[in-house]
Design a protein around this motif. Structure first.
Motif, PDB file in Angstrom:
ATOM      1  N   GLN A  30      15.449  43.298 -18.526  1.00 39.22           N
ATOM      2  CA  GLN A  30      16.884  43.596 -18.597  1.00 39.22           C
ATOM      3  C   GLN A  30      17.118  45.076 -18.875  1.00 39.22           C
ATOM      4  O   GLN A  30      17.993  45.706 -18.277  1.00 39.22           O
ATOM      5  CB  GLN A  30      17.545  42.737 -19.686  1.00 39.22           C
ATOM      6  N   PHE A  31      16.304  45.644 -19.783  1.00 34.48           N
ATOM      7  CA  PHE A  31      16.399  47.088 -20.041  1.00 34.48           C
ATOM      8  C   PHE A  31      16.135  47.866 -18.755  1.00 34.48           C
ATOM      9  O   PHE A  31      16.868  48.798 -18.409  1.00 34.48           O
ATOM     10  CB  PHE A  31      15.365  47.508 -21.096  1.00 34.48           C
ATOM     11  N   ALA A  32      15.064  47.465 -18.052  1.00 36.89           N
ATOM     12  CA  ALA A  32      14.701  48.156 -16.810  1.00 36.89           C
ATOM     13  C   ALA A  32      15.843  48.072 -15.807  1.00 36.89           C
ATOM     14  O   ALA A  32      16.177  49.058 -15.149  1.00 36.89           O
ATOM     15  CB  ALA A  32      13.423  47.548 -16.230  1.00 36.89           C
ATOM     16  N   MET A  33      16.481  46.898 -15.715  1.00 36.68           N
ATOM     17  CA  MET A  33      17.577  46.714 -14.758  1.00 36.68           C
ATOM     18  C   MET A  33      18.762  47.612 -15.109  1.00 36.68           C
ATOM     19  O   MET A  33      19.350  48.256 -14.230  1.00 36.68           O
ATOM     20  CB  MET A  33      17.995  45.228 -14.761  1.00 36.68           C
ATOM     21  N   ILE A  34      19.111  47.684 -16.402  1.00 38.83           N
ATOM     22  CA  ILE A  34      20.253  48.510 -16.817  1.00 38.83           C
ATOM     23  C   ILE A  34      19.981  49.989 -16.513  1.00 38.83           C
ATOM     24  O   ILE A  34      20.822  50.687 -15.946  1.00 38.83           O
ATOM     25  CB  ILE A  34      20.541  48.320 -18.332  1.00 38.83           C
ATOM     26  N   PHE A  35      18.768  50.457 -16.854  1.00 38.18           N
ATOM     27  CA  PHE A  35      18.433  51.862 -16.584  1.00 38.18           C
ATOM     28  C   PHE A  35      18.376  52.124 -15.075  1.00 38.18           C
ATOM     29  O   PHE A  35      18.760  53.199 -14.609  1.00 38.18           O
ATOM     30  CB  PHE A  35      17.088  52.232 -17.238  1.00 38.18           C
ATOM     31  N   PHE A  36      17.911  51.127 -14.318  1.00 36.55           N
ATOM     32  CA  PHE A  36      17.827  51.293 -12.862  1.00 36.55           C
ATOM     33  C   PHE A  36      19.231  51.428 -12.261  1.00 36.55           C
ATOM     34  O   PHE A  36      19.472  52.313 -11.435  1.00 36.55           O
ATOM     35  CB  PHE A  36      17.086  50.091 -12.258  1.00 36.55           C
ATOM     36  N   ILE A  37      20.164  50.568 -12.694  1.00 37.05           N
ATOM     37  CA  ILE A  37      21.539  50.631 -12.178  1.00 37.05           C
ATOM     38  C   ILE A  37      22.173  51.976 -12.537  1.00 37.05           C
ATOM     39  O   ILE A  37      22.791  52.636 -11.701  1.00 37.05           O
ATOM     40  CB  ILE A  37      22.389  49.459 -12.751  1.00 37.05           C
ATOM     41  N   HIS A  38      21.949  52.405 -13.776  1.00 33.72           N
ATOM     42  CA  HIS A  38      22.514  53.685 -14.216  1.00 33.72           C
ATOM     43  C   HIS A  38      21.958  54.843 -13.391  1.00 33.72           C
ATOM     44  O   HIS A  38      22.703  55.710 -12.923  1.00 33.72           O
ATOM     45  CB  HIS A  38      22.206  53.887 -15.710  1.00 33.72           C
ATOM     46  N   SER A  39      20.624  54.838 -13.154  1.00 35.12           N
ATOM     47  CA  SER A  39      19.994  55.927 -12.402  1.00 35.12           C
ATOM     48  C   SER A  39      20.463  55.924 -10.951  1.00 35.12           C
ATOM     49  O   SER A  39      20.708  56.982 -10.370  1.00 35.12           O
ATOM     50  CB  SER A  39      18.471  55.796 -12.445  1.00 35.12           C
ATOM     51  N   CYS A  40      20.592  54.721 -10.365  1.00 32.17           N
ATOM     52  CA  CYS A  40      21.070  54.634  -8.984  1.00 32.17           C
ATOM     53  C   CYS A  40      22.505  55.162  -8.875  1.00 32.17           C
ATOM     54  O   CYS A  40      22.847  55.865  -7.929  1.00 32.17           O
ATOM     55  CB  CYS A  40      21.021  53.192  -8.477  1.00 32.17           C
ATOM     56  N   LEU A  60      29.787  53.418 -14.567  1.00 36.52           N
ATOM     57  CA  LEU A  60      28.347  53.270 -14.366  1.00 36.52           C
ATOM     58  C   LEU A  60      27.574  54.528 -14.786  1.00 36.52           C
ATOM     59  O   LEU A  60      26.537  54.453 -15.444  1.00 36.52           O
ATOM     60  CB  LEU A  60      28.044  52.944 -12.902  1.00 36.52           C
ATOM     61  N   GLU A  61      28.088  55.701 -14.370  1.00 34.64           N
ATOM     62  CA  GLU A  61      27.378  56.952 -14.702  1.00 34.64           C
ATOM     63  C   GLU A  61      27.538  57.303 -16.173  1.00 34.64           C
ATOM     64  O   GLU A  61      26.593  57.724 -16.832  1.00 34.64           O
ATOM     65  CB  GLU A  61      27.946  58.127 -13.890  1.00 34.64           C
ATOM     66  N   GLY A  62      28.766  57.168 -16.676  1.00 34.78           N
ATOM     67  CA  GLY A  62      29.054  57.617 -18.032  1.00 34.78           C
ATOM     68  C   GLY A  62      28.855  56.548 -19.081  1.00 34.78           C
ATOM     69  O   GLY A  62      27.935  56.615 -19.903  1.00 34.78           O
ATOM     70  N   ALA A  63      29.703  55.503 -19.033  1.00 32.68           N
ATOM     71  CA  ALA A  63      29.720  54.499 -20.106  1.00 32.68           C
ATOM     72  C   ALA A  63      28.409  53.713 -20.177  1.00 32.68           C
ATOM     73  O   ALA A  63      27.845  53.521 -21.255  1.00 32.68           O
ATOM     74  CB  ALA A  63      30.904  53.560 -19.908  1.00 32.68           C
ATOM     75  N   LEU A  64      27.901  53.276 -19.009  1.00 36.72           N
ATOM     76  CA  LEU A  64      26.655  52.498 -19.014  1.00 36.72           C
ATOM     77  C   LEU A  64      25.490  53.353 -19.529  1.00 36.72           C
ATOM     78  O   LEU A  64      24.615  52.861 -20.252  1.00 36.72           O
ATOM     79  CB  LEU A  64      26.348  51.980 -17.605  1.00 36.72           C
ATOM     80  N   GLY A  65      25.495  54.641 -19.160  1.00 37.99           N
ATOM     81  CA  GLY A  65      24.444  55.559 -19.622  1.00 37.99           C
ATOM     82  C   GLY A  65      24.457  55.699 -21.133  1.00 37.99           C
ATOM     83  O   GLY A  65      23.410  55.611 -21.787  1.00 37.99           O
ATOM     84  N   VAL A  66      25.661  55.897 -21.699  1.00 33.22           N
ATOM     85  CA  VAL A  66      25.782  56.025 -23.160  1.00 33.22           C
ATOM     86  C   VAL A  66      25.305  54.742 -23.833  1.00 33.22           C
ATOM     87  O   VAL A  66      24.525  54.781 -24.802  1.00 33.22           O
ATOM     88  CB  VAL A  66      27.255  56.327 -23.567  1.00 33.22           C
ATOM     89  N   PHE A  67      25.732  53.590 -23.286  1.00 33.53           N
ATOM     90  CA  PHE A  67      25.348  52.298 -23.860  1.00 33.53           C
ATOM     91  C   PHE A  67      23.825  52.121 -23.821  1.00 33.53           C
ATOM     92  O   PHE A  67      23.194  51.818 -24.846  1.00 33.53           O
ATOM     93  CB  PHE A  67      26.048  51.180 -23.067  1.00 33.53           C
ATOM     94  N   ALA A  68      23.218  52.351 -22.646  1.00 35.27           N
ATOM     95  CA  ALA A  68      21.780  52.092 -22.480  1.00 35.27           C
ATOM     96  C   ALA A  68      20.927  53.035 -23.330  1.00 35.27           C
ATOM     97  O   ALA A  68      20.041  52.597 -24.075  1.00 35.27           O
ATOM     98  CB  ALA A  68      21.401  52.233 -21.007  1.00 35.27           C
ATOM     99  N   TRP A  69      21.223  54.341 -23.248  1.00 34.50           N
ATOM    100  CA  TRP A  69      20.392  55.312 -23.969  1.00 34.50           C
ATOM    101  C   TRP A  69      20.602  55.221 -25.481  1.00 34.50           C
ATOM    102  O   TRP A  69      19.664  55.395 -26.263  1.00 34.50           O
ATOM    103  CB  TRP A  69      20.655  56.735 -23.468  1.00 34.50           C
TER     104      TRP A  69
END
Lengths: 138, 137
Positions: free
Chosen positions: A57-67, A85-94
């Motif tokens: 799940q971590f890999a999927m979230i980082f993959f979506i953010h990077s894409c 996706l670029e901003g909010a998801l990145g802040v959440f994941a990292w």
């Protein structure tokens, strides 16, 4: 006109072009995905991270953010979906990864810096492009 | 008549190449600089055991060296960004980043400490780009 180094630094931070930064951040994200998937001891040494999500799940979230970052960079699209996706998801994941790493005492290092960069990109999102470029957005 | 999908992918590839060659490196250097200062400072002052874990896998076991190295490099990145990438210092900084961080990445991979390798690779790429940009802008 000579400006003080602090003013120059602030100028770079507030007005600098974010394209190359987002490109490199997406590469870092893809690298992070490969690490989470390849490192077989990830689950063993990241107990707190496992409370939040599984390695896949971590890999999927980082993959979506990077894409999303890469898509935004190459297409120069600028809309609220990419903002999420670029901003909010990145802040959440990292941030989640930084918190988990710190709690696991495996070091505060790279993911905390990643969270810092993700937060910066979220704040700078409205100024990624000049007004001329905004007409290309959806 | 050319395929529109192929035309679009060619266009994206060209755009990526343009970004890599002409993109503004200042912001990357500034944020990488801040990141390294934060990491080095936290490593030295708040979480030295992490630096000890990191350093014992290397040829010289001096944790304090890696903290100072990180803070020093961070300030160097900020300086070259503010001074608009002067040729000589950029060449030195880029060469240092590429050689030292290649060594670190290889040592980490050999010691199975994979977590930081991706970001080490990033420092190597940015170091190479700083050499490429030296004196240009």
């Amino acid at each position: 006109v000579t400006r003080s180094p602090i003013k120059r630094l602030m100028n770079v931070l507030l007005c600098g072009e974010t394209v190359l930064l987002r490109f490199f951040f997406s590469l870092a994200g893809f690298g992070w995905v490969s690490w989470v998937l390849v490192d077989v001891s990830f689950a063993e040494f990241h107990e707190h991270a496992m409370k939040l999500a599984t390695p896949n799940q971590f890999a999927m979230i980082f993959f979506i953010h990077s894409c999303a970052l890469l898509y935004g960079v190459v297409t120069q699209k600028y809309n609220r979906w990419l903002l999420m996706l670029e901003g909010a998801l990145g802040v959440f994941a990292w941030s989640a990864m930084a918190w988990a790493e710190t709690m696991d005492q495996t070091g505060i290092g790279p993911s905390a810096v990643g969270a810092l960069v993700a937060f910066f990109l979220l704040v700078r999102y409205p100024t990624h492009y000049t007004p001329k470029d905004e007409i290309h957005g959806d | 008549m050319s395929n529109p999908h192929r035309r679009a992918s060619d266009q994206y590839r060209t755009e990526l190449a343009r970004i890599l060659i002409d993109g503004d490196l200042s912001l990357v250097a500034v944020l990488l600089g801040f990141g390294m200062i934060v990491w080095g400072s936290i490593g030295i002052f708040l979480n030295p055991q992490d630096l000890f874990v990191f350093a014992k896998d290397f040829a010289f076991q001096m944790p304090i060296f890696w903290g100072i190295n990180s803070i020093g490099l961070g300030f160097a990145f900020l300086w070259v960004a503010v001074k608009k990438f002067p040729a000589g210092p950029c060449l030195l900084l880029g060469t240092y980043c590429v050689t030292v961080y290649t060594w670190i990445a290889v040592s980490r991979a050999v010691s199975s400490i994979t977590s930081g390798v991706t970001l080490n690779l990033l420092v190597i790429v940015v170091g190479a780009l700083i050499i490429h940009r030296s004196g240009h802008k």
